[in-house]
Design a protein around this motif. Structure first.
Motif, short mmCIF file in Angstrom:
data_model
loop_
_atom_site.label_atom_id
_atom_site.label_comp_id
_atom_site.label_asym_id
_atom_site.label_seq_id
_atom_site.Cartn_x
_atom_site.Cartn_y
_atom_site.Cartn_z
N GLU A 154 0.83 -1.22 0.00
CA GLU A 154 0.00 0.00 0.00
C GLU A 154 0.86 1.26 0.00
N ILE A 155 1.93 1.27 0.80
CA ILE A 155 2.82 2.44 0.85
C ILE A 155 3.52 2.64 -0.49
N SER A 156 3.91 1.56 -1.15
CA SER A 156 4.59 1.69 -2.44
C SER A 156 3.65 2.24 -3.51
N ILE A 157 2.36 1.94 -3.42
CA ILE A 157 1.37 2.41 -4.40
C ILE A 157 0.92 3.84 -4.09
N ASN A 158 0.68 4.13 -2.81
CA ASN A 158 0.16 5.45 -2.39
C ASN A 158 0.94 6.00 -1.20
N PRO A 159 2.20 6.34 -1.35
CA PRO A 159 3.00 6.80 -0.21
C PRO A 159 2.45 8.07 0.44
N GLU A 160 1.73 8.87 -0.31
CA GLU A 160 1.19 10.13 0.20
C GLU A 160 0.08 9.92 1.24
N LEU A 161 -0.41 8.69 1.39
CA LEU A 161 -1.48 8.40 2.35
C LEU A 161 -0.95 8.02 3.73
N TYR A 162 0.40 8.02 3.90
CA TYR A 162 1.02 7.55 5.13
C TYR A 162 1.97 8.61 5.70
N THR A 163 2.09 8.61 7.03
CA THR A 163 2.94 9.60 7.68
C THR A 163 4.42 9.31 7.43
N PRO A 164 5.24 10.36 7.45
CA PRO A 164 6.68 10.18 7.22
C PRO A 164 7.32 9.26 8.26
N TRP A 165 6.94 9.38 9.54
CA TRP A 165 7.57 8.57 10.58
C TRP A 165 7.20 7.09 10.46
N LEU A 166 6.00 6.78 9.96
CA LEU A 166 5.66 5.38 9.74
C LEU A 166 6.56 4.79 8.66
N LYS A 167 6.78 5.55 7.59
CA LYS A 167 7.65 5.06 6.51
C LYS A 167 9.09 4.88 6.99
N ILE A 168 9.57 5.73 7.89
CA ILE A 168 10.91 5.58 8.45
C ILE A 168 11.00 4.29 9.26
N CYS A 169 9.95 3.94 9.98
CA CYS A 169 9.96 2.76 10.85
C CYS A 169 9.76 1.45 10.11
N MET A 170 9.31 1.47 8.89
CA MET A 170 8.97 0.23 8.18
C MET A 170 10.08 -0.83 8.18
N PRO A 171 11.34 -0.48 7.94
CA PRO A 171 12.38 -1.53 7.93
C PRO A 171 12.52 -2.26 9.28
N TYR A 172 12.11 -1.64 10.38
CA TYR A 172 12.24 -2.23 11.69
C TYR A 172 11.06 -3.14 12.06
N LEU A 173 10.04 -3.18 11.20
CA LEU A 173 8.81 -3.91 11.53
C LEU A 173 8.81 -5.33 11.02
N LYS A 174 9.82 -5.72 10.28
CA LYS A 174 9.86 -7.08 9.69
C LYS A 174 10.38 -8.10 10.67
#
Length: 174
Positions: A154-174
């Motif tokens: 979802e973030i790769s398709i519509n990154p503008e729908l998500y907060t910047p800090w969520l995108k920063i944290c994504m690599p740590y969520l796996k």
């Protein structure tokens, strides 16, 4: 930016240096207008299927209105521990309780189109719960549980729908 709609503008935030050492306090509005580094936290709640609980920020928020983000985030008050603040805001925003565990911290700066700047030393906590949130409509428009794989799509398709800090944290969520 209309200051009348800036929630909690008189709330004091904890100013920190780049090592998270407290160096003072300042009101929330000034901190975000001046882009001053301050302490913050982000909470990520996962259910038993390892899905992340997202919230859609209220459309009346002073920045990032209507964007999807982690379960909750905010700022500790002066004299309040970060963990206590996490528990307080999880209850205030999502109507939930969970055992939270510190995971990591990061520093970021992001300038919003409305002239505000987030410059945070963000402490990230993880927790688990299968409870259905009882959202505070002043804080949250909607919520959903989502797998990390689907969230990445979802973030790769519509990154503008998500907060910047969520995108920063994504690599740590796996």
């Amino acid at each position: 930016m209309n200051k009348e709609f800036f929630d909690g503008q008189d709330e004091l935030l904890i100013l920190v240096d780049e090592n998270d050492k407290e160096i003072g306090t300042q009101d929330k509005l000034s901190v975000h207008l001046d882009g001053v580094l301050h302490r913050a936290f982000s909470v990520f709640i996962f259910n038993s299927q390892n899905e992340l609980l997202l919230q859609q920020r209220s459309s009346i928020k002073y920045h990032s209105p209507g964007l999807w983000t982690n379960t909750c985030c905010s700022h500790p008050r002066p004299g309040e521990s970060t963990l206590s603040a996490c528990n307080r805001r999880l209850n205030e925003e999502m109507g939930m309780k969970a055992d939270l565990i510190f995971s990591f911290s990061f520093l970021y700066k992001f300038e919003f189109p409305n002239g505000l700047t987030e410059h945070e030393y963000d402490h990230v906590y993880f927790g688990t719960s299968d409870l259905e949130p009882q959202i505070n409509r002043d804080e949250v428009n909607d919520w959903k549980y989502i797998s990390i794989g689907n969230l990445e799509k979802e973030i790769s398709i519509n990154p503008e729908l998500y907060t910047p800090w969520l995108k920063i944290c994504m690599p740590y969520l796996k």
